[in-house]
Design a protein around this motif. Structure first.
Motif, PDB file in Angstrom:
ATOM      1  N   ARG A 167     -37.430 -33.599 -19.140  1.00 18.19           N
ATOM      2  CA  ARG A 167     -38.414 -34.116 -18.480  1.00 18.19           C
ATOM      3  C   ARG A 167     -39.160 -34.670 -19.744  1.00 18.19           C
ATOM      4  O   ARG A 167     -40.031 -36.119 -19.662  1.00 18.19           O
ATOM      5  CB  ARG A 167     -39.465 -33.029 -18.076  1.00 18.19           C
ATOM      6  CG  ARG A 167     -38.909 -32.904 -16.315  1.00 18.19           C
ATOM      7  CD  ARG A 167     -40.016 -31.012 -16.490  1.00 18.19           C
ATOM      8  NE  ARG A 167     -39.306 -30.307 -17.754  1.00 18.19           N
ATOM      9  CZ  ARG A 167     -39.390 -29.097 -17.184  1.00 18.19           C
ATOM     10  NH1 ARG A 167     -40.449 -28.243 -16.501  1.00 18.19           N
ATOM     11  NH2 ARG A 167     -38.932 -27.883 -18.095  1.00 18.19           N
ATOM     12  N   CYS A 195     -37.202 -22.874 -13.817  1.00 15.94           N
ATOM     13  CA  CYS A 195     -38.497 -22.296 -13.260  1.00 15.94           C
ATOM     14  C   CYS A 195     -39.148 -21.561 -13.004  1.00 15.94           C
ATOM     15  O   CYS A 195     -39.865 -20.745 -11.655  1.00 15.94           O
ATOM     16  CB  CYS A 195     -39.279 -22.968 -13.282  1.00 15.94           C
ATOM     17  SG  CYS A 195     -39.709 -24.556 -15.278  1.00 15.94           S
ATOM     18  N   ASP A 197     -40.465 -18.001 -13.182  1.00 14.22           N
ATOM     19  CA  ASP A 197     -42.031 -18.263 -14.211  1.00 14.22           C
ATOM     20  C   ASP A 197     -43.336 -17.957 -13.808  1.00 14.22           C
ATOM     21  O   ASP A 197     -43.446 -18.477 -12.441  1.00 14.22           O
ATOM     22  CB  ASP A 197     -42.053 -19.345 -15.323  1.00 14.22           C
ATOM     23  CG  ASP A 197     -40.863 -19.414 -16.180  1.00 14.22           C
ATOM     24  OD1 ASP A 197     -40.264 -18.584 -17.165  1.00 14.22           O
ATOM     25  OD2 ASP A 197     -39.352 -20.255 -16.141  1.00 14.22           O
ATOM     26  N   CYS A 211     -45.217 -22.167 -16.673  1.00 11.38           N
ATOM     27  CA  CYS A 211     -44.787 -23.673 -16.250  1.00 11.38           C
ATOM     28  C   CYS A 211     -46.016 -24.689 -17.047  1.00 11.38           C
ATOM     29  O   CYS A 211     -45.410 -25.680 -17.963  1.00 11.38           O
ATOM     30  CB  CYS A 211     -44.662 -23.267 -15.346  1.00 11.38           C
ATOM     31  SG  CYS A 211     -43.465 -22.900 -14.876  1.00 11.38           S
ATOM     32  N   CYS A 249     -45.795 -24.306 -20.422  1.00  8.48           N
ATOM     33  CA  CYS A 249     -44.802 -24.637 -21.194  1.00  8.48           C
ATOM     34  C   CYS A 249     -44.863 -26.115 -21.271  1.00  8.48           C
ATOM     35  O   CYS A 249     -44.307 -27.359 -22.394  1.00  8.48           O
ATOM     36  CB  CYS A 249     -43.417 -23.696 -20.345  1.00  8.48           C
ATOM     37  SG  CYS A 249     -41.944 -24.185 -20.543  1.00  8.48           S
ATOM     38  N   MET A 250     -45.523 -26.606 -20.240  1.00 14.20           N
ATOM     39  CA  MET A 250     -45.569 -28.025 -20.073  1.00 14.20           C
ATOM     40  C   MET A 250     -46.111 -28.882 -21.022  1.00 14.20           C
ATOM     41  O   MET A 250     -45.504 -29.398 -21.548  1.00 14.20           O
ATOM     42  CB  MET A 250     -45.749 -28.503 -18.623  1.00 14.20           C
ATOM     43  CG  MET A 250     -45.211 -29.339 -17.751  1.00 14.20           C
ATOM     44  SD  MET A 250     -43.921 -30.190 -17.832  1.00 14.20           S
ATOM     45  CE  MET A 250     -42.953 -29.582 -16.790  1.00 14.20           C
ATOM     46  N   ARG A 262     -44.496 -28.675 -24.433  1.00 15.57           N
ATOM     47  CA  ARG A 262     -43.219 -30.034 -24.067  1.00 15.57           C
ATOM     48  C   ARG A 262     -44.073 -31.366 -24.508  1.00 15.57           C
ATOM     49  O   ARG A 262     -43.368 -32.148 -24.997  1.00 15.57           O
ATOM     50  CB  ARG A 262     -42.655 -30.052 -22.702  1.00 15.57           C
ATOM     51  CG  ARG A 262     -41.412 -28.236 -22.655  1.00 15.57           C
ATOM     52  CD  ARG A 262     -41.095 -28.191 -21.752  1.00 15.57           C
ATOM     53  NE  ARG A 262     -40.827 -26.918 -21.110  1.00 15.57           N
ATOM     54  CZ  ARG A 262     -39.202 -27.037 -21.285  1.00 15.57           C
ATOM     55  NH1 ARG A 262     -38.368 -28.345 -22.202  1.00 15.57           N
ATOM     56  NH2 ARG A 262     -38.349 -26.570 -21.508  1.00 15.57           N
TER      57      ARG A 262
HETATM   58 FE1  FES Z   1     -41.653 -24.306 -16.043  1.00 13.49          FE
HETATM   59 FE2  FES Z   1     -41.195 -24.629 -18.650  1.00 13.49          FE
HETATM   60  S1  FES Z   1     -41.279 -22.601 -16.821  1.00 13.49           S
HETATM   61  S2  FES Z   1     -41.798 -26.197 -17.225  1.00 13.49           S
END
Ligand code: FES
Ligand code: SAM
Length: 349
Positions: free
Chosen positions: A284, A316, A319, A324, A327-328, A331
């Motif tokens: 991603r 995911c 999660d 999520c 985490c996003m 990222r």
């Molecule tokens: Fe779902 Fe990373 S745990 S986007």
């Protein structure tokens, strides 16, 4: 100037690409050209959307489906799929949690589940819009009549995702049973646009029987249709489907196509999909760096995640929504972008 760089510069300047040029861009081993394609696409997205990444809360609300697409893990013939559907209360609870996490778009996606009649879908959309008037609702529930699409729109739905899957009729026939047709898919997309939805089409990269020619037809279709959104991600086999033993689409092809689509259609809302994150741990992030500007973390309850199994090894699935979401955020920040609390509408010229 190499042939590759000539093609890339013209694509960026004039939004044009011939079939033979697509073939060159998809197969070249010239690293400089590959990097130029990627960086021009990322710059184009940044010129229009800055370093802001739009997030959509994805609610996979049913995996019942009356269709039998050969590639899809929730097709009706897959007796091994454990079926579920969420109640209205469960869906609204997802929205509540998502709203608190900063989502301002909810995407309701599901198989074509006859339990969800037009009346039930309208009721759901209206309830979400009433409780969260500042949010956009995106539907992704497949092929319907124009009247149905109109009813959902009148109930408040803002956007609709319906991948065209392939713009080559013969290829379409190899991915779907005879009861489905490319003509009806296109009819649906045209109806959606005419009704006034922000409309998304798209396709899988590396689907069985895909060729450079069918991909060229896809790009041509996108150029002509001018969708507000384009969803592309790698095809990934699901073991209980007829294509269970096929190879997955590649990271390299998917990233190149994301960049090409960004350059051909600069304003498009372009997600870096979960499938891309599934074939590579940083897929991603790489998608964003190749010109994507949307991510769609999962808001579905954890106990159903594993069951919405379109393909094998989906990420995911264990999660919580909050994990999520953050985490996003991490990222995206790790590559110099930030996720925003915003409806994230299409920006016109
Ligand atoms: Fe779902 Fe990373 S745990 S986007
Ligand atoms: N029923 C709705 C529809 O048909 O548009 C929405 C759900 S459908 C499962 C969403 C998308 O998942 C499809 O448009 C398809 O491109 C993608 N998909 C299905 N199976 C896949 C697979 N094996 N690998 C990657 N993507 C897949």
């Amino acid at each position: 100037m190499t042939r590759e760089s000539e093609i890339i510069e013209r694509l960026a300047a004039e939004q044009t690409l011939a079939a033979e040029e697509l073939s060159i861009l998809l197969t070249t081993d010239d690293k400089t050209a590959e990097e130029r394609l990627r960086s021009l696409a990322a710059e184009t997205a940044q010129r229009i959307y800055g370093n802001e990444i739009y997030i959509r809360g994805l609610i996979e609300f049913t995996n019942y489906c009356k269709n039998d697409c050969y590639y899809c893990g929730i097709r009706r013939s897959n007796a091994r799929a454990q079926r579920y559907r969420l109640t209205k209360e469960q869906i609204l609870a997802c929205c509540k949690e998502g709203y608190g996490l900063g989502f301002r778009t909810f995407v309701l996606q599901g198989g074509e589940d006859l339990y969800f009649t037009d009346a039930r879908i309208c009721e759901l959309v209206a309830a979400i819009k009433e409780q969260y008037p500042d949010c956009a609702v995106t539907l992704s529930v497949g092929e319907k009549t124009r009247e149905s699409y109109q009813a959902y729109f009148d109930a408040g739905a803002d956007r609709y995702l319906l991948r065209h899957e392939t713009a080559d009729e013969a290829h379409y026939g190899k991915l779907h049973p005879a009861e489905m047709s490319f003509a009806n898919r296109v009819r649906c997309l045209k109806d959606l646009k005419e009704i006034g939805y922000q409309t998304g089409c798209g396709f899988m990269v590396g689907s069985p029987h895909q060729t450079v020619e069918t991909l060229y037809a896809d790009l041509k279709f996108i150029r002509e249709f001018q969708p507000e959104m384009v969803g592309i991600g790698p095809f990934i086999p699901q073991q209980d489907t007829p294509f269970g033993d096929r190879a997955a689409g590649t990271l390299r092809m998917t990233l190149r196509l994301l960049s090409i689509i960004r350059l051909l259609h600069p304003h498009v809302l372009l997600p870096a999909t979960t499938a891309l994150g599934t074939i590579h741990p940083k897929g991603r992030e790489m998608g964003i760096l190749a010109g994507a500007n949307v991510v769609m973390p999962n808001l579905s309850p954890v106990n159903v995640r594993e069951k919405y199994k379109l393909y094998d090894n989906k990420i995911c699935t264990g999660d919580e929504a909050a994990e999520c979401r953050f985490c996003m955020q991490r990222r995206m920040e790790s590559i110099g972008y930030r996720v925003v609390t915003d409806r994230g509408d299409y920006k016109e010229d």
